[in-house]
Write a protein that holds these residues in place. Structure first.
Motif, PDB file in Angstrom:
ATOM      1  N   GLY A  78      79.400 -41.813   8.962  1.00 33.61           N
ATOM      2  CA  GLY A  78      78.114 -41.952   9.643  1.00 33.61           C
ATOM      3  C   GLY A  78      76.971 -42.091   8.665  1.00 33.61           C
ATOM      4  O   GLY A  78      76.156 -43.023   8.756  1.00 33.61           O
ATOM      5  N   PHE A  79      76.899 -41.150   7.716  1.00 32.48           N
ATOM      6  CA  PHE A  79      75.851 -41.225   6.692  1.00 32.48           C
ATOM      7  C   PHE A  79      76.025 -42.475   5.832  1.00 32.48           C
ATOM      8  O   PHE A  79      75.043 -43.117   5.447  1.00 32.48           O
ATOM      9  N   GLY A  80      77.293 -42.828   5.560  1.00 32.11           N
ATOM     10  CA  GLY A  80      77.562 -44.014   4.745  1.00 32.11           C
ATOM     11  C   GLY A  80      77.070 -45.291   5.397  1.00 32.11           C
ATOM     12  O   GLY A  80      76.430 -46.127   4.745  1.00 32.11           O
ATOM     13  N   PHE A  81      77.344 -45.452   6.703  1.00 26.61           N
ATOM     14  CA  PHE A  81      76.895 -46.656   7.420  1.00 26.61           C
ATOM     15  C   PHE A  81      75.373 -46.737   7.482  1.00 26.61           C
ATOM     16  O   PHE A  81      74.787 -47.817   7.366  1.00 26.61           O
ATOM     17  N   ILE A  82      74.725 -45.571   7.669  1.00 23.74           N
ATOM     18  CA  ILE A  82      73.257 -45.560   7.737  1.00 23.74           C
ATOM     19  C   ILE A  82      72.669 -45.975   6.391  1.00 23.74           C
ATOM     20  O   ILE A  82      71.762 -46.816   6.324  1.00 23.74           O
ATOM     21  N   ILE A  83      73.194 -45.391   5.316  1.00 23.26           N
ATOM     22  CA  ILE A  83      72.692 -45.724   3.973  1.00 23.26           C
ATOM     23  C   ILE A  83      72.961 -47.199   3.645  1.00 23.26           C
ATOM     24  O   ILE A  83      72.101 -47.888   3.092  1.00 23.26           O
ATOM     25  N   TRP A  84      74.168 -47.665   4.026  1.00 25.80           N
ATOM     26  CA  TRP A  84      74.506 -49.076   3.786  1.00 25.80           C
ATOM     27  C   TRP A  84      73.545 -49.998   4.530  1.00 25.80           C
ATOM     28  O   TRP A  84      73.063 -51.003   3.983  1.00 25.80           O
ATOM     29  N   GLY A  85      73.235 -49.638   5.783  1.00 22.70           N
ATOM     30  CA  GLY A  85      72.302 -50.453   6.571  1.00 22.70           C
ATOM     31  C   GLY A  85      70.916 -50.479   5.962  1.00 22.70           C
ATOM     32  O   GLY A  85      70.237 -51.520   5.968  1.00 22.70           O
ATOM     33  N   ILE A  86      70.483 -49.326   5.413  1.00 23.02           N
ATOM     34  CA  ILE A  86      69.156 -49.256   4.792  1.00 23.02           C
ATOM     35  C   ILE A  86      69.115 -50.096   3.519  1.00 23.02           C
ATOM     36  O   ILE A  86      68.198 -50.894   3.304  1.00 23.02           O
ATOM     37  N   VAL A  87      70.132 -49.937   2.683  1.00 24.61           N
ATOM     38  CA  VAL A  87      70.163 -50.624   1.382  1.00 24.61           C
ATOM     39  C   VAL A  87      70.248 -52.138   1.540  1.00 24.61           C
ATOM     40  O   VAL A  87      69.614 -52.893   0.793  1.00 24.61           O
ATOM     41  N   THR A  88      71.025 -52.587   2.539  1.00 23.73           N
ATOM     42  CA  THR A  88      71.187 -54.036   2.715  1.00 23.73           C
ATOM     43  C   THR A  88      69.952 -54.713   3.309  1.00 23.73           C
ATOM     44  O   THR A  88      69.805 -55.932   3.213  1.00 23.73           O
ATOM     45  N   SER A  89      69.067 -53.932   3.913  1.00 21.41           N
ATOM     46  CA  SER A  89      67.897 -54.551   4.549  1.00 21.41           C
ATOM     47  C   SER A  89      66.570 -54.048   3.997  1.00 21.41           C
ATOM     48  O   SER A  89      65.505 -54.458   4.448  1.00 21.41           O
ATOM     49  N   GLY A  90      66.639 -53.134   3.032  1.00 19.26           N
ATOM     50  CA  GLY A  90      65.383 -52.617   2.498  1.00 19.26           C
ATOM     51  C   GLY A  90      65.593 -51.713   1.308  1.00 19.26           C
ATOM     52  O   GLY A  90      66.569 -51.847   0.562  1.00 19.26           O
ATOM     53  N   ASP A  91      64.681 -50.764   1.150  1.00 19.35           N
ATOM     54  CA  ASP A  91      64.685 -49.868  -0.004  1.00 19.35           C
ATOM     55  C   ASP A  91      64.986 -48.447   0.467  1.00 19.35           C
ATOM     56  O   ASP A  91      64.304 -47.907   1.354  1.00 19.35           O
ATOM     57  N   LEU A  92      66.009 -47.815  -0.117  1.00 18.72           N
ATOM     58  CA  LEU A  92      66.409 -46.455   0.271  1.00 18.72           C
ATOM     59  C   LEU A  92      65.281 -45.457   0.021  1.00 18.72           C
ATOM     60  O   LEU A  92      65.108 -44.502   0.781  1.00 18.72           O
ATOM     61  N   GLY A  93      64.509 -45.685  -1.023  1.00 17.09           N
ATOM     62  CA  GLY A  93      63.408 -44.782  -1.354  1.00 17.09           C
ATOM     63  C   GLY A  93      62.355 -44.691  -0.262  1.00 17.09           C
ATOM     64  O   GLY A  93      61.675 -43.669  -0.122  1.00 17.09           O
TER      65      GLY A  93
END
Length: 261
Positions: free
Chosen positions: A12-27
């Motif tokens: 769950g956390f992995g998919f959310i982080i992956w979605g954020i990184v692929t479309s924007g900035d995690l920071g």
């Protein structure tokens, strides 16, 4: 450790982080104030809603979701059939020796009540009363996580409102509107994520585990009362098989006889 719970959380956390990184900035999704508002507010409201003793016992409740080993109804039926065979050959008093070797306290208690010659109706009442209170204790832990799941999105919205109010105070500087709006919405993100990935799923897992445990203990009650009534082990086996799905059923009595041979 429950593999499904761990895999679910990590993925769950992995998919959310992956979605954020692929479309924007995690920071852009890291904001300490947002975490404090959502997590701190949720915990504060939960403390208001429940006694402190219940909140302090949450670590044990979480252990049930992650680490508790479920009692297999299949194993319990086999154990009860074995006890039925012993009682049929050697009498009810012979069960005391076997009862002392059993790890499950509920089953051990039932065996000792039978050995002591307690009236069958009283045995049922004592064990069923204990089941009621076990279920009550389980439901309190479940309701705490359900409450946290209901509160987190609300605090996420509250954090968003705080961010919007601060943003509106500085409308004269157009360059700050975008970043301020972004931070404001991050709080809603935290509230939704914690509720839907952690709190509500944990409550559901605890509910399922509680139902399974109560089912197994009800199976124990029926098995013990059947032994006390002197029923044939074959009849006891068929009676207890009704508690489990057809695909799990097997010849427990034959297996017990083979193991005893």
């Amino acid at each position: 450790m429950d593999i499904a719970t761990v895999v679910g959380l990590i993925s769950g956390f992995g998919f959310i982080i992956w979605g954020i990184v692929t479309s924007g900035d995690l920071g852009s999704f890291v904001d300490v104030a947002s975490v404090i508002i959502v997590l701190g507010g949720t915990i504060a409201s939960t403390l208001i809603s429940y006694p402190l003793k219940s909140i302090l016992g949450l670590n044990k409740v979480l252990k049930n979701a992650f680490f508790q080993k479920e009692i297999s109804p299949d194993e319990v039926i086999g154990e009860i059939i074995n006890l039925a065979n012993v009682a049929r050959k050697e009498g009810l008093l012979s069960l005391e020796e076997f009862g002392e070797k059993i790890d499950d306290e509920f089953l051990k208690k039932g065996i000792m009540l039978i050995v002591d010659g307690t009236d069958p109706e009283l045995v049922r009442n004592i064990l069923e009363t204990e089941l009621v209170f076990i279920e009550e204790r389980h439901s309190e832990g479940q309701s705490i996580f359900e409450t946290m799941g209901a509160l987190a999105p609300g605090y996420g919205m509250l954090g968003t409102l705080i961010g919007l109010i601060n943003m509106l105070k500085n409308l004269d500087d157009a360059s700050t509107i975008g970043p301020s709006m972004s931070v404001a919405l991050v709080t809603t993100f935290y509230g939704s994520m914690l509720a839907n990935l952690l709190f509500i799923p944990t409550a559901n897992k605890l509910k399922i585990r509680s139902k399974r445990e109560i089912l197994v203990k009800e199976l124990m009650v029926e098995g013990l009362l059947a032994i006390q009534a002197g029923e044939n082990p074959r009849i006891i086996e068929e009676k207890l098989k009704t508690f489990i799905p057809p695909e799990m059923r097997k010849d427990y009595r034959g297996q017990a006889e083979r193991e005893g041979a």
